[in-house]
Design a protein around this motif. Sequence first.
Motif, PDB file in Angstrom:
ATOM      1  N   ARG B 931      -7.669  -2.043   6.635  1.00 35.32           N
ATOM      2  CA  ARG B 931      -6.734  -3.244   5.854  1.00 35.32           C
ATOM      3  C   ARG B 931      -7.265  -3.532   4.775  1.00 35.32           C
ATOM      4  O   ARG B 931      -6.782  -4.137   3.946  1.00 35.32           O
ATOM      5  CB  ARG B 931      -6.022  -4.220   6.763  1.00 35.32           C
ATOM      6  CG  ARG B 931      -5.200  -5.226   6.211  1.00 35.32           C
ATOM      7  CD  ARG B 931      -3.869  -4.547   5.682  1.00 35.32           C
ATOM      8  NE  ARG B 931      -3.014  -5.716   5.192  1.00 35.32           N
ATOM      9  CZ  ARG B 931      -1.784  -5.408   4.526  1.00 35.32           C
ATOM     10  NH1 ARG B 931      -1.322  -4.019   4.350  1.00 35.32           N
ATOM     11  NH2 ARG B 931      -1.117  -6.360   3.768  1.00 35.32           N
ATOM     12  N   CYS B 932      -8.542  -3.676   4.668  1.00 29.88           N
ATOM     13  CA  CYS B 932      -9.585  -4.435   3.977  1.00 29.88           C
ATOM     14  C   CYS B 932      -9.206  -3.795   2.272  1.00 29.88           C
ATOM     15  O   CYS B 932      -9.290  -2.380   2.159  1.00 29.88           O
ATOM     16  CB  CYS B 932     -10.967  -4.264   4.023  1.00 29.88           C
ATOM     17  SG  CYS B 932     -11.823  -5.215   2.934  1.00 29.88           S
ATOM     18  N   VAL B 933      -9.126  -4.362   1.257  1.00 32.29           N
ATOM     19  CA  VAL B 933      -8.964  -3.797  -0.071  1.00 32.29           C
ATOM     20  C   VAL B 933     -10.291  -4.283  -0.853  1.00 32.29           C
ATOM     21  O   VAL B 933     -10.301  -3.983  -1.979  1.00 32.29           O
ATOM     22  CB  VAL B 933      -7.645  -4.496  -0.823  1.00 32.29           C
ATOM     23  CG1 VAL B 933      -6.385  -3.978  -0.206  1.00 32.29           C
ATOM     24  CG2 VAL B 933      -7.630  -5.970  -0.787  1.00 32.29           C
ATOM     25  N   GLY B 934     -11.257  -5.126  -0.246  1.00 33.86           N
ATOM     26  CA  GLY B 934     -12.339  -5.265  -0.823  1.00 33.86           C
ATOM     27  C   GLY B 934     -12.303  -6.595  -1.992  1.00 33.86           C
ATOM     28  O   GLY B 934     -13.030  -6.107  -2.923  1.00 33.86           O
ATOM     29  N   THR B 935     -11.690  -7.496  -1.628  1.00 32.31           N
ATOM     30  CA  THR B 935     -11.734  -8.685  -2.743  1.00 32.31           C
ATOM     31  C   THR B 935     -13.282  -9.415  -2.470  1.00 32.31           C
ATOM     32  O   THR B 935     -13.607 -10.082  -3.376  1.00 32.31           O
ATOM     33  CB  THR B 935     -10.645  -9.610  -2.613  1.00 32.31           C
ATOM     34  OG1 THR B 935     -10.869 -10.177  -1.367  1.00 32.31           O
ATOM     35  CG2 THR B 935      -9.294  -8.926  -2.715  1.00 32.31           C
ATOM     36  N   GLY B 976     -16.155  -0.001  -0.297  1.00 30.94           N
ATOM     37  CA  GLY B 976     -14.950  -0.572  -0.740  1.00 30.94           C
ATOM     38  C   GLY B 976     -14.607  -1.449   0.299  1.00 30.94           C
ATOM     39  O   GLY B 976     -13.614  -2.495   0.214  1.00 30.94           O
ATOM     40  N   VAL B 977     -15.336  -1.293   1.406  1.00 34.49           N
ATOM     41  CA  VAL B 977     -14.829  -2.217   2.625  1.00 34.49           C
ATOM     42  C   VAL B 977     -15.803  -3.251   3.071  1.00 34.49           C
ATOM     43  O   VAL B 977     -16.810  -3.012   3.010  1.00 34.49           O
ATOM     44  CB  VAL B 977     -14.098  -1.700   3.736  1.00 34.49           C
ATOM     45  CG1 VAL B 977     -12.567  -0.671   3.493  1.00 34.49           C
ATOM     46  CG2 VAL B 977     -15.006  -0.915   4.552  1.00 34.49           C
TER      47      VAL B 977
END
Lengths: 474, 1069
Positions: B931-935, B976-977
Amino acid sequence: MEQETAGPEARPGATGDGAPPVIGPGYTFRSVEEKISSITLARRTPRGWWIGFAISFTLAMVMLYTICYLLLKGVGIWGINIPVAWGFAIVNFVWWIGIGHAGTLISAILLLLHQKWRTSINRFAEAMTLFAVACAGLFPLLHMGRPWFFYWLFPYPNTMEIWPQFRSPLIWDVFAVSTYGTVSLLFWYVGLIPDLATIRDHTKSRFGQIGYGILAMGWRGSAYHWKRYEVTYLILAGLATPLVVSVHTVVSFDFAVAILPGWHSTIFPPYFVAGAIYSGFAMVLVLAIPLRAFYGLEDFITQVHLQNMAKIMLATGLVVGYGYGIEAFMGLYSGNIYEKYSQINRMFGPYGVYYWALITVNVAIPQVLWLKRVRSNPPFLFVVALVVLSGMWLERYVIVITSLHRDYLPSSWGMYSPTVWDWSMFLGTIGFFFALMFLFIRFLPMISIAEMQTLLPESRVQHDDHAGAAQEAH
Amino acid sequence: MPVDSEATPQPLVEQTGRRYWRSLEEFLDTPEYQEMMDREFPEQASEWTDPVTRRRFLMLMGASLALAGLNGCSTQPAPREKIMPYVRQPEPMVPGKPLYFATAMPLAGLATGVLVESHDGRPTKIEGNPSHPASLGATDLLIQASILGLYDPDRSQALTYRGRPRAWDEAMSAFRSALDKLKTRQGAGLCILTENVTSPTLDAQMTELLDKDHFPKAKWYQYEPAGRSTVLEGAKLAFDEYVNTHYNFRKADVVLALDADFLLAGPGTLRYTHDYSERRRVRTKDTTPDNFKMNRLYAVECSLNNTGGVADHRLALRPSQIEVFAQALGHKLMVREAPDAAGKLPEEARRWLEPLAKDLSEHSGKGIVLTGDGQPASVHALAHAINRTLRNVGETVLYTAPIEVRPVDHGEQIAALVEEMAGRRVEMLVILGGNPVYTAPTDLKFAEHLAKVPLRIHLGLYQDETGALCDWHIPEVHYLESWGDARAYDGTASVIQPLIAPLFGGRSAHELLAAFGESPERGGLEVVREYWRGWWLQQKEKESGDFEMFWQRSLQEGAITDPKFAHYTPKLEGWAERVAKAHRGEQGASAPRAGKFEIVFRLDPTLFDGRFANNGWLQELPKPVTKLTWDNAALMSPKTAEELGISYVHGSSSRFSSTGGEHGHALVDVVELTYLGRRVKAPVWIQPGHADGAITLYLGHGRQHVGRVAEGVGFNAYALRTRDALWFDSGLEARKLPGEEHALACTQMHHNMEERRPIRTASLEHFKSNPRFAHDLTAAETQQAEVLEQVPEPEPRGHAEKEQKKEEPDRRLVPLTLYSEGDNEFPYNGYKWAMAIDLTTCTGCSACVVACQSENNIPIVGKEEVTRGREMHWLRIDRYFEGDPFDASHVSAHFQPVPCMHCEKAPCELVCPVAATVHSHDGLNDMIYNRCVGTRYCSNNCPYKVRRFNFLQFADYATGSLKLMRNPDVTVRSRGVMEKCTYCVQRIRTAEIEAEKDERRITDRDLMTACQAVCPARAIRFGDLNQDSGVKQWKDEPLNYALLAELNTQPRTTYLAALRNPNPELETK
């Protein structure tokens, strides 16, 4: 430049209500129309335009290249790390969003406040807003680890049956920025319609006739059109006004909501909004001063405009300076060791030089605007505006980096430094912004013809009835 | 890799049916695979591994099936043991469920028992063996990382002759003919060089080979760069016989460690740490408040090590001064033969003698004086004498027969071998393991003389420096793929059993020796089993049952008690004369040398003697004290550095560079070290607590031929190590090289706590008077004072409140909260997971970090990324120094393992825009990778900075062998996570399923996190707060405190404050 010899007060062509003139003398409806539309309608594009466009377009291509490489490799090509997980991308995002504030402020708030001088700068200020928001919008998207899932931040029905997490300021950002972008675009476009029709009617090229014809949406300048236009424009101004305040407030929440010392502060919303207007007006000046010189628009963008903008800069700059002061005071007075350390580290730590540079360029140097001599000297004003722009960028850098790099546990303290890709992305968006500005100048009337005409003494005949005055112009 | 592509065998290994899919990697993707092999490891996401298209997938599948068929026509020899596919599923084997097998890891000959987790035939994780005395369930970092060694794609994969691949038969016929020729001369000219050997089977094999029917004139040498010759020679000096010494820390009240880092490394370290820690825990539940007792550790050492760092008292002396110190102490303790040397000691050391001697003699029979391997034999002899005088022998100091099958002086052995080679008396040299070209004392010029041997055979895991200079290189099997045996520090034997068929082919030393002997086709199993059958038959009291039962039980338990190693008390007579004689000999050899500094060689804490150099986990693991990764450096004290013109700024030992710094990138000065005319360039690392006037160099770096990981890492300290000074010597010159800088990757460079008290510590005395000293909630003591001064004390209302007041911390110091108690709180009715970490017993050994890495498939990122502050360890160990860095003896270290705190009010959860990090019903702060989009907002908002981000594609998706190694229960994260410690959620869920089947609750016995399981000090407890679990008991202790509790994050991981037990008579003036 004639304004140096004659003060604006002495000018003929004042609006007649005692206020200083905001348009040069001797203009008629037709000459205003010709003067502005000739820039768009000219067959030959000036060489200066080509040079400027080439440079900014090259930079925009650098940005595209960076984006491709970024998508290929990941955000690791930037200098970010743990603990400084946000770097240039967020700094630039906040900076661009801030710049994007002036346009709507000028258009909406000054419209509602009946500030007539706004008319000659609102068009390109709004364009500037749009382009700045476009640049700003790139950053939060690209700074994500997996940007291809950006749409997960929107509440859309999906098979995972999951909403975004509404408590996160980043979600508020999504709404704030997208709303702001949409309203700004509409506002700008609605304002453009009468002028697009003017150009449509004057252009000789078939391509232009069709193109501007479509964009003008069948504007014929009838009284009905003008009535609806005025109402729409006012409604949009009303809608846009709270957004000027809300966008940067929400952006400041990204920091203020976090528990990080140096971010966690209630002063952030007002001081961010003031900072945004500060940098926004600086950018308008940076654009307006060369433009008026290059296209000979000194009669439209007069000393009054420059002076007024300088005054607004001075005022917002003082608010920003107050913000710094309160931040420092609160940090030191709070009795909270983390806040205190964070403040001292900001001033005297490894990034101390950035802090003092920020104070110098953002607080100290703009004080020269108290002097009328400075305010009325466009080249000097141009330099001050550039200084303020860099100062506002530094401010975001100081807030983002110095707070993150030393937070709670000394063991995980770290340093941040940008890589070549950080710079290429930043400079690339500047290029992108200016490339869009150049296209705008070339293909759309950069000053609102219809509104400029309302400033002419002729329009007073109709007792300030804009619609009538403009109709007559056709 | 140095091997040229032509020499690299194309189908790389022998094929067997079970491994056909491996070939899929290697055979079909050959050009790509080669390219990948050539690339710098670790692959830093040089590409976003693109998915296999349908066509390509079908192509691969078809071809791999075809290849599987090709196995039948393989020209490689058939496996020696039967390997068959399952027709019926074996009873214990359930796909997806791991099995555990007992085996043992030998290191420098010494074994530690382990249990290896095996998923469908692939070993994936190593745990300690609770029934093995050297492990008791714990492991050290080298053992944890050895699983990566097994799957290292850089291991040598083919038998080669001068770099060209050859078949085994070809090699054998070459050896045979050479051996036949030598046999006519009774083996004169045949030399066998092994590492330190404790394996009784190998001993039996060598004995057979060297007996009169075979090669009686052949010679067997042993050389171990980390050889414990000084220990054995010390025992010989003391007792006139070789004796093995080990210690019982359970009984020890007072311990004096003379240059002995027994809490980090060395034989028995896990057992010692365990026993030592048992005596350090102070629990209000166990003892009455006036009976709080702790042991006391005095450490005398040169560089600041883990042992000295956590010791109650630490004295920094140059290694050469330690003998003087021991003599002076011996004199004080009435050891007859010890000279009064106190006059030669620095003042601080003299101050120590009286209270230390008093403390030791007051605890006669309950003390230990132990000496490190790096001290000369005479100090060891002196320590034996002191222990005898203190009546410690038989109580805390135990003697057994030597565990080495043939105790020898390793330095002497290698010198003797070189002499033979130089004299061209060696016809055939067989090197069974080890890497003498790299590790042999440099003045012996081993490589040069090796060239004079006509037939050189090398058996090794890597085609290393030695392999490159030998004619024949035979890939050695890893201990997880071979049969063998070895002894632990106390003589307990273990049979080493393989977990998997050799991945890259290869032979063990047992098999090679068997091939040299009468029965060339005997496998390792047969050889080892045969030895133990003989041993079993010899045992007088044979238990009931047959050999098969004994064998199976030994394999299952992983430990065989050998009655030969019963304790006894050797006679200590006439040792002083022997020491004096030895001293005379030394003095004759070495005149005092010019040169200002003392050079000290130490084994690298993570790479050992260099054999683990190609292990990425170990390269990237921050060295426990310096926190350096991917490098070694010349360690020196701030004063010494100033002498060399290198500046030292308090709090940060190096300048921050423009690209990172503080956490990550450190630009340091470079010195040129000159010792006996040999020069080495080394980056400087300023180590507070290091003795002035000495420079410590870690061995094991600067490897030449090893693999992608170790290529170009560090400098080679062996280049200065000579036969006469294996561990330290005077006569070192150092010179700062102006203008030269070196970038080091250091994960923590801020050494002090900035009055924030992340680690709370007090003396035992202080704890007794104020048991709740750590429990107060605000961080800084200055802040506390300020609050108490500014906020008026509330009047206690009524008697009850007055009583309560005594128990509870001052309410004024409890941070204000918007949450009223119990209001809107999630009840956590089911399980309530939590962790507690005892800082009193944590020694900072870092085994937990590697265990976590192994359990959770944590990637390594490489030096460059570490310098950018992007290392991925979920669990880090924070290290802070205390004391004045310019006063070496008063610097101590504090270690604090920091996993995710699993805050109940987690700041990370609030800011995640996509709900990728959420709280579970049992109190875990879960991370949902997909679910992580990596903000990265969560990391910014985490006050503990325990979150780790995949800035690039760090996980190696491409290397086939590494896929085998991964824990199938844990996701391999993509670029990216965000990721972080999960409290080993996969283990929790497995335990839950098991418990649910039995309709019971999970207890402490069912579940341990990886870090908890590995900890030799048992400093980590994990469990359910809703039961009377171990962790609950710790949390009820007054020492319990939460890190940054004032932020109201309500962390589930808490700490027990560190107690030290200083001698009041030795307290700083």
